[in-house]
Write an enzyme that holds these catalytic residues in place. Structure first.
Site, PDB file in Angstrom:
ATOM      1  N   CYS A 102       0.861  -1.175   0.000  1.00  0.00           N
ATOM      2  CA  CYS A 102       0.000   0.000   0.000  1.00  0.00           C
ATOM      3  C   CYS A 102       0.900   1.228   0.000  1.00  0.00           C
ATOM      4  CB  CYS A 102      -0.911  -0.001   1.226  1.00  0.00           C
ATOM      5  SG  CYS A 102      -1.941   1.477   1.349  1.00  0.00           S
ATOM      6  N   CYS A 253      -5.419   6.024  -2.976  1.00  0.00           N
ATOM      7  CA  CYS A 253      -4.695   4.761  -3.124  1.00  0.00           C
ATOM      8  C   CYS A 253      -3.366   5.097  -3.770  1.00  0.00           C
ATOM      9  CB  CYS A 253      -5.487   3.775  -3.981  1.00  0.00           C
ATOM     10  SG  CYS A 253      -4.611   2.216  -4.299  1.00  0.00           S
TER      11      CYS A 253
END
Length: 314
Positions: A102, A253
């Site tokens: 991530c 994101c």
């Protein structure tokens, strides 16, 4: 009402009574963070989902456990390649499923290590972090962080090269399936270009878009509108929304922003720039392409990281 969630959330949380945690975010992509320097905390998938539940738990798009690399098999493998990768980012999506990486999370992870006093990182200093997508190097830049996300690649390279698309994406609010391009940033992404911001706003991401064909391990789906003009002062600009695997729509994101820049740059052609600003609901992140080792092009992601709260589970 989802009775299954109501029945499982509180018992799962009770197993973690006394656990210290922090809450942090990177451009609105938020995480529950747990320091585990001795490797003693076993947090089940159900417990992760309970912690990340926004009504009965702390709330978050995912959970990050900070654990020494030497205490995990995958971490020990990375230490053999880089002994400096002392800390491992053990990351799970909000539903408890494992995730490779991530980009927003690794920035928040390093900031968390600093605030917990587990590392010292001066302005301009670099830190190697172990992840399930390999070692990521994070550089502190004042109050922000820049991450070498490593090389990118097309998931279906033959189709991407020949047709500049490899799949069709169906989403609520879009009348017809849209062509897309699938990009790996260590985790999978499928990028759809839209023409107008109104079309982006009207795309409903309450349910997961349908991708055909879908990458082997599922995919995150980014919907992107190029700015007009696309390039200003040598920097490209796009606006993006994302539906993440195991989470749903998120405010940001990081790996998705990188994938979006990869796809839009590919579609724009040889004259497209190497520096990009990606506007997400939670803010703006920077994406930059640069020459990496062994001739592979790498992607750098930059942006803020914030710790908003700390506490102890009762």
């Amino acid at each position: 009402m989802d009775t299954s969630l109501a029945e499982t959330t509180e018992p799962a949380l009770r197993t973690l009574s006394g656990l210290r945690f922090s809450k942090g975010h990177g451009t609105g992509n938020d995480f529950v963070l747990v320091a585990d320097p001795e490797g003693v905390h076993t947090i089940s998938a159900d417990a992760v989902a309970a912690l990340c539940d926004r009504h009965r738990g702390i709330g978050g798009d995912g959970l990050i456990r900070a654990v020494p690399s030497r205490l995990l098999p995958e971490g020990r493998e990375l230490l053999a390649a880089d002994p400096d990768a002392e800390w491992f980012m053990d990351y799970r999506n909000g539903d408890g499923s494992l995730s490779e990486m991530c980009g927003n999370g690794v920035r928040v992870f390093v900031h968390f290590l600093r605030t917990e006093g587990l590392i010292e990182l001066p302005d301009g200093g670099a830190l190697a972090i172990g992840t399930r997508a390999g070692i990521k190097t994070v550089v502190r830049t004042g109050d922000d962080y820049a991450v070498d996300m490593g090389p990118w690649e097309f998931i279906f390279p033959g189709e991407a090269t020949a047709k500049a698309m490899d799949s069709l994406v169906t989403a609520e609010g879009l009348e017809v399936p849209r062509p897309a391009l699938s990009v790996s940033m260590g985790n999978p992404h499928t990028v759809v270009a839209l023409a107008e911001l109104s079309e982006l706003a009207g795309t409903r991401l309450f349910t997961a878009p349908v991708v055909d064909p879908v990458p082997a391990n599922g995919t995150n789906v980014e919907f992107v509108v190029p700015s007009e003009p696309l390039v200003h002062d040598g920097v490209g600009s796009v606006t993006m929304r994302v539906h993440e695997r195991g989470v749903g729509e998120t405010q940001s994101c990081g790996t998705g922003a990188c994938a979006a820049a990869v796809a839009i740059r590919h579609w724009a052609g040889a004259e497209a720039p190497d520096s990009w600003r990606v506007h997400v609901p939670g803010g703006i992140v920077g994406v930059k392409f640069f020459a990496g080792p062994a001739g592979h092009e790498h992607v750098e992601l930059s942006g803020p990281a914030v710790i908003v709260a700390t506490g102890t589970l009762s």
